[in-house]
Design an enzyme around this catalytic site. Structure first.
Site, PDB file in Angstrom:
ATOM      1  N   ARG A  93       7.098  -5.049  -7.149  1.00  0.00           N
ATOM      2  CA  ARG A  93       8.075  -3.968  -7.111  1.00  0.00           C
ATOM      3  C   ARG A  93       9.424  -4.437  -7.668  1.00  0.00           C
ATOM      4  O   ARG A  93      10.077  -3.712  -8.426  1.00  0.00           O
ATOM      5  CB  ARG A  93       8.220  -3.469  -5.671  1.00  0.00           C
ATOM      6  N   THR A 131       1.373  -0.303   0.383  1.00  0.00           N
ATOM      7  CA  THR A 131       0.483  -0.818  -0.663  1.00  0.00           C
ATOM      8  C   THR A 131      -0.933  -0.848  -0.115  1.00  0.00           C
ATOM      9  O   THR A 131      -1.159  -1.261   1.027  1.00  0.00           O
ATOM     10  CB  THR A 131       0.913  -2.233  -1.104  1.00  0.00           C
ATOM     11  N   LEU A 189       0.348  -7.442   2.504  1.00  0.00           N
ATOM     12  CA  LEU A 189       0.638  -6.340   1.596  1.00  0.00           C
ATOM     13  C   LEU A 189       1.707  -5.485   2.261  1.00  0.00           C
ATOM     14  O   LEU A 189       1.749  -5.367   3.488  1.00  0.00           O
ATOM     15  CB  LEU A 189      -0.615  -5.486   1.340  1.00  0.00           C
ATOM     16  N   ASP A 190       2.568  -4.889   1.454  1.00  0.00           N
ATOM     17  CA  ASP A 190       3.583  -3.997   2.014  1.00  0.00           C
ATOM     18  C   ASP A 190       2.914  -2.821   2.730  1.00  0.00           C
ATOM     19  O   ASP A 190       1.770  -2.462   2.434  1.00  0.00           O
ATOM     20  CB  ASP A 190       4.490  -3.468   0.907  1.00  0.00           C
ATOM     21  N   LYS A 191       3.658  -2.202   3.626  1.00  0.00           N
ATOM     22  CA  LYS A 191       3.131  -1.097   4.432  1.00  0.00           C
ATOM     23  C   LYS A 191       2.412  -0.049   3.594  1.00  0.00           C
ATOM     24  O   LYS A 191       1.311   0.396   3.947  1.00  0.00           O
ATOM     25  CB  LYS A 191       4.274  -0.452   5.214  1.00  0.00           C
TER      26      LYS A 191
END
Length: 323
Positions: free
Chosen positions: A236, A141, A137-139
């Site tokens: 995104r 998220t 997961l992105d930082k």
């Protein structure tokens, strides 16, 4: 540090006549095809004690011998980082990742990551590549991630992700009012100019995102999204491609633009929402060892809920003034 793996397996007749690497995958299903091919090329996975090439045929009845020393992951240091583990057994652990936590060390983030925390809590993960991390997961998220605790679980989970049998559902808040749900089927690759971004690019990797509208506000939309593929920044990028970038996503939405006529409370909330409004709410998979279907769901984090509540109050105020 290292771990020695020694195993033998007799080639069954029904695998006879196939390539060595294909037979090895059938005899040692707990390891990934890429890992087995590497061991064959290194000469540590042999046929009847003889080094063979991956493409050579195996005819059945031979004995595959694996004798390899696996170097444990020692590039990254264990760190005592609090982890919200909502499920764990001998094979997997499911994490509720908070905003701000980087998943894997990289340039600029060599410590303080989920990987560092996993190595501290589960020292045995030093024997598993990437400390068992099979997806990210992105930082900024939040939400659910599954981590493999051994090589068998890792190979199986990677296979499930590749064949798209892992179910991942997200919730997000997008800018603008979306009229209906749909599907974005657009390829994604590195942005041709800004290397920090991904973009819809012809010739990129196939990428599919399904979405449906949960609630429409005056100038925003609450969405539920389901990934069919798992590309970097996929949701995104796809939402920005639809011109409905996620709230708080400076990389893809650019500078914050307050909607016309929004209340001071909403303006403050939007200015203070310092991340993309994206949460991995549901995760479903087949347990890599038991074969049982499993699923988890985690509530929305507080900042996401507060933003939804403020959007709701702002919408109610508009409705009241119009009546």
């Amino acid at each position: 540090m290292s771990e020695v793996i020694r195993k033998e397996s007799q080639v069954p007749d029904d695998l006879g006549g196939r390539r060595f690497d294909q037979v090895a995958a059938g005899c040692f299903p707990e390891y990934s095809r890429a890992r087995l091919q590497g061991w064959i090329k290194q000469g540590v996975l042999q046929v009847d004690g003889q080094v063979r090439k991956p493409k050579e045929k195996v005819f059945g009845g031979e004995t595959l011998i694996l004798d390899v020393e696996v170097v444990l992951e020692d590039r990254w240091q264990p760190e005592n980082i609090p982890l919200d583990c909502i499920y764990e057994d001998d094979d997997i652990v499911v994490i509720n990742k908070p905003a701000g936590l980087v998943v894997h060390p990289a340039a600029g983030n060599y410590s303080g990551t989920l990987l560092n925390g996993l190595l501290f809590r589960y020292p045995e993960l030093a024997a598993v590549p990437r400390a068992g991390i099979v997806h990210r997961l992105d930082k900024d998220t939040t939400g659910l991630m599954v981590v493999a605790k051994n090589l068998v679980a890792q190979a199986d989970l990677v296979a499930q992700l590749q064949d798209r049998s892992v179910s991942r559902e997200y919730e997000a808040i997008a800018a603008g009012v979306m009229t209906a749900g749909g599907c974005v089927d657009q390829p994604i690759a590195r942005h041709p100019v800004n290397r920090l971004k991904m973009a819809v690019v012809a010739g990129g990797k196939p990428s599919v995102t399904h979405y449906r509208v949960l609630h429409r506000f005056k100038a925003h939309t609450h969405l539920r999204l389901k990934l069919e593929t798992g590309r970097t920044h996929q949701i995104r990028v796809h939402m920005a491609h639809l011109r409905h970038a996620l709230v708080g996503d400076e990389l893809y939405a650019g500078r914050l633009r307050l909607p016309k006529g929004c209340s001071p409370e909403l303006a403050d909330r939007l200015r203070g929402f310092g991340r993309q409004a994206l949460h991995a709410r549901k995760l479903g998979l087949i347990h890599p060892v038991s074969g049982e279907p499993m699923a988890w769901e985690i509530p929305l984090p507080a900042d996401f809920n507060h933003l939804l509540e403020t959007l709701k109050y702002d919408q109610e105020a508009v409705n009241e003034s119009a009546s």
